[in-house]
Enzyme design. Structure first.
Site, PDB file in Angstrom:
ATOM      1  CG  ASP A  81      -0.266   0.142   2.504  1.00 19.41           C
ATOM      2  OD1 ASP A  81       0.977   0.349   2.524  1.00 19.41           O
ATOM      3  OD2 ASP A  81      -0.935   0.062   3.537  1.00 19.41           O
ATOM      4  CB  SER A  82       0.311   4.613  -1.071  1.00 18.81           C
ATOM      5  OG  SER A  82      -0.858   5.005  -0.364  1.00 18.81           O
ATOM      6  N   GLY A  83       0.871   3.870   2.193  1.00 18.58           N
ATOM      7  CA  GLY A  83       1.068   4.556   3.460  1.00 18.58           C
ATOM      8  C   GLY A  83       0.029   5.627   3.713  1.00 18.58           C
ATOM      9  N   GLY A  84      -0.778   5.940   2.704  1.00 15.04           N
ATOM     10  CA  GLY A  84      -1.796   6.973   2.875  1.00 15.04           C
ATOM     11  C   GLY A  84      -2.742   6.653   4.021  1.00 15.04           C
ATOM     12  CG  PHE A  85      -5.703   3.186   5.811  1.00 21.16           C
ATOM     13  CD1 PHE A  85      -7.025   3.619   5.757  1.00 21.16           C
ATOM     14  CD2 PHE A  85      -5.329   2.340   6.847  1.00 21.16           C
ATOM     15  CE1 PHE A  85      -7.942   3.216   6.719  1.00 21.16           C
ATOM     16  CE2 PHE A  85      -6.251   1.932   7.807  1.00 21.16           C
ATOM     17  CZ  PHE A  85      -7.555   2.374   7.737  1.00 21.16           C
ATOM     18  CG  ASP A 104      -5.084   6.796  -0.773  1.00 17.89           C
ATOM     19  OD1 ASP A 104      -4.020   6.594  -0.138  1.00 17.89           O
ATOM     20  OD2 ASP A 104      -6.085   6.094  -0.615  1.00 17.89           O
ATOM     21  CD  GLN A 164      -9.675   7.636  -0.796  1.00 16.50           C
ATOM     22  OE1 GLN A 164     -10.726   7.678  -0.164  1.00 16.50           O
ATOM     23  NE2 GLN A 164      -8.685   6.786  -0.482  1.00 16.50           N
ATOM     24  N   GLY A 184     -10.843   4.190   1.071  1.00 18.80           N
ATOM     25  CA  GLY A 184     -11.693   5.026   1.914  1.00 18.80           C
ATOM     26  C   GLY A 184     -13.011   4.390   2.299  1.00 18.80           C
ATOM     27  CG  ASP A 198      -6.055  -5.210   2.310  1.00 13.56           C
ATOM     28  OD1 ASP A 198      -6.643  -4.447   1.523  1.00 13.56           O
ATOM     29  OD2 ASP A 198      -5.680  -4.852   3.442  1.00 13.56           O
ATOM     30  CB  CYS A 233     -11.497 -25.814   8.033  1.00 15.58           C
ATOM     31  SG  CYS A 233     -10.032 -24.912   7.498  1.00 15.58           S
ATOM     32  CB  CYS A 237      -6.348 -25.049   7.870  1.00 13.45           C
ATOM     33  SG  CYS A 237      -6.956 -24.898   9.556  1.00 13.45           S
ATOM     34  CB  CYS A 285      -9.650 -27.558  10.934  1.00 11.08           C
ATOM     35  SG  CYS A 285     -10.144 -25.875  11.374  1.00 11.08           S
ATOM     36  CG  HIS A 344      -9.530 -21.836  11.079  1.00 10.03           C
ATOM     37  ND1 HIS A 344     -10.050 -22.761  10.195  1.00 10.03           N
ATOM     38  CD2 HIS A 344     -10.572 -21.035  11.429  1.00 10.03           C
ATOM     39  CE1 HIS A 344     -11.354 -22.541  10.044  1.00 10.03           C
ATOM     40  NE2 HIS A 344     -11.691 -21.496  10.786  1.00 10.03           N
TER      41      HIS A 344
END
Lengths: 395, 395
Positions: A90-94, A144, A210, A238, A288, A326, A328, A331, A357
């Protein structure tokens, strides 16, 4: 490279294939979050075992610690974290907009205080592109200006205009770096794709839409981003920042009608299982979220009926697996009674087994959605899924 | 079942094979410690990968949480913790005598305060055998009275006499339980061993030699334990509890001369790499210690030159593996720079990766010693090992 192919559709839902320098990603896809160059408690081998195709890492966190120069010296982010499949940063904006403490935004960029050493630092669109170039993920995100869920029109408009100006600067710097790194060959080929005569660089830049929860701003932002193109993918940012769920879904719906079908669509920071289903239903391809790992460390586990908390005393002598459906390691190996013991005893293995899991759960959910889209009956599948997930009311 | 065969000797050092219900163990062997039914940060699959042959679990800890009845209901300790290779449980003696807070010892047993809920509980020789029977490890340990490293003769004598009386009671209760569980068949066979006509139970009881660092008490304790036999193995307890290293080695040396060669010898709570080498040199076969996992969680890593702490700033951009000679996942996958970042960033994966390496280091050390014994040149190997290990003085 950076090609996206639609394999099947079912109403608005899409199953696709995204070709990236470090491998091919089939969509819909959930990306586990490796904030500090590690998906908390999980190893790269664990991630491969649960079928992770692509991992997200946070530019802000890696910039403040250990620093992009350290990672570049150690061979780039893929080698640093020993993950040879695709990566997105990501860009670090968030992060800078959601940081507590000092933060000053102007046209140049954002000055902020590092949460690690308290030092003042500056992120600009150009810096963010340069940092991500050193990290070397397959996909880099534009810088952003994110506003809170309930932002009014003038705040949202202001952030939108800045996001668009910053996008132009990001793209310019990205293109300059691409020229510098241009080597005239495509180093990796996947699925028979071979374009050795095309100048290339192993990183692409995606813009972020945005505009808060205001439909007119969102569609205007999308249109103006497309004028700045071409792009290889596009993100919706956003959202999932405090607005009501129906506003989030409505925003995605408005955008779906105008998004170019050929671009993969990434809904940032989403989500919980029901959000993934609702968003795929509205044409989203990538996701994500820290929910599976954060929840896992807190004892919360996704199941087809909703979430359960393994700390509950009811599980003390429960021989059943966490989620009997599941596949995994957690489980197929351990009882709920043992997992509860690990949490009661404060054992670190418990955090890892529930994280594993939960990540597998979301990856399998995306796989199930892809299969339903390919069968052409996504709507029916989604109805059945929701009936079961909400059945117990514990979600 | 419970047979021990000596494969090779080199002076006092021995390479052997111990046949247990859940598998065969080659010695010398290091047993990772799974205090609360988990070797902290590691999964059973991790333990198999690093070559763990047998794991130790703590009866005291499992008794207070989750309780032996919960574990029995969930299928016994092997199934509970998903470890199908051999297990050894200690008796809780060491824990109750080293607990802070209330503790009252009399002839019947020890009354103590649970560190989990503060409740008063009582352990007696009979209870300890019953608890371990429910846990179901391959090897159970007798309940012993442990005294501090600097104990005077009368304290050591008193504890020794009580340990011997308690041993008689442990053995009596163990035999009663064996009769109850006698099924006339040997359920498991290993390495062609088949004795289906011999009554059996899948747990054996080992006695513990006490006597502080007083040679006369130690040898007397050994002789009197042997009179109470037969036994399938024997432990040396009450060492590595604060006494000087040379006293520990001298005590093992005195015992070595009188220990029946046919019995496997387990030096409890030892140890660090140099202690393992010194003890094998003095005829010891089995070891356990929390050092590799406790140290690993603190950033401390074993290497052939001594220990290093990965938090050190010198490792910031170090591309080398933690230990270039090691074959573990940590050393074959990650740089020191990345491992240092994980510790600096407080990431749980770091604790796991260093624990994994340290356990592998001690298991490989035991494997190397076995190979040297089989070649017949253990003394030369040990000299060379010490020269290298102490070379840098950082151990």
């Amino acid at each position: 490279m950076f090609e996206f192919r639609i394999d099947a559709t079912s109403d608005a839902a899409r199953a696709g294939t995204l070709i990236l320098p470090h491998g091919t990603v089939t969509t819909p896809v959930f990306m586990p979050v490796g904030t500090q160059a590690t998906v908390r408690t999980l190893s790269p081998a664990d991630l491969e075992t649960v079928g992770a195709q692509i991992v997200l890492a946070n530019t802000y966190h890696l910039h403040v610690r250990p620093g992009e120069d350290v990672i570049e010296q150690l061979g780039g982010l893929h080698k640093f974290m020993a993950w040879d499949r695709p990566l997105l940063t990501d860009s670090g904006g968030f992060q800078v907009f959601s940081l507590e403490g000092f933060r000053r935004v102007d046209e140049e960029g954002v000055e902020f205080q590092s949460h690690v050493d308290g030092g003042r630092r500056m992120l600009t669109p150009e810096r963010v592109v340069e940092i991500q170039a050193k990290l070397g993920a397959d996909i880099a995100m534009a810088f952003d200006h994110v506003v809170p869920g309930g932002a009014d029109e003038s705040t949202a408009r202001d952030a939108l205009e800045r996001t668009l100006r910053w996008l132009g600067r990001c793209k310019k710097r990205h293109n300059e770096l691409a020229e510098l790194r241009h080597d005239g060959t495509t180093a990796r080929r996947h699925d028979g794709v071979q374009r050795a005569d095309v100048p290339t660089w192993n990183q692409t830049l995606w813009p972020i839409i945005q505009g808060g929860t205001l439909p007119a701003l969102r569609t205007e932002c999308l249109d103006r981003i497309m004028e700045l193109g071409p792009w290889t993918g596009i993100a919706i940012g956003g959202l999932s920042v405090g607005e009501p769920k129906d506003k989030m879904y409505a925003t995605v719906e408005v955008l779906e009608e105008r998004l170019p079908p050929a671009l993969p669509r990434y809904l940032m920071g989403v989500g919980f299982p029901a959000d993934l289903v609702a968003a795929v239903e509205r044409g989203v391809d990538l996701f994500d979220c820290v929910a599976p790992t954060r929840g896992g460390r807190n004892g919360s586990a996704f199941t087809p009926e909703g979430t359960l908390n393994i700390r509950n005393a009811a599980f003390r002598t429960d021989e059943a697996p966490l989620d009997p459906t599941c596949d995994c390691e957690t489980c197929t190996t351990y009882s709920r009674g043992y997992l509860r013991h690990l949490f009661a005893a404060g054992e670190l293995l418990g955090l890892r087994l529930l994280s594993l899991h939960n990540v597998r759960y979301l990856i399998r959910l995306a796989e199930d959605m892809r299969a339903a889209i390919q069968r052409g009956d996504f709507a029916a599948w989604a109805d059945e899924w929701r009936r079961r997930y909400q059945h117990t009311g514990v979600a």
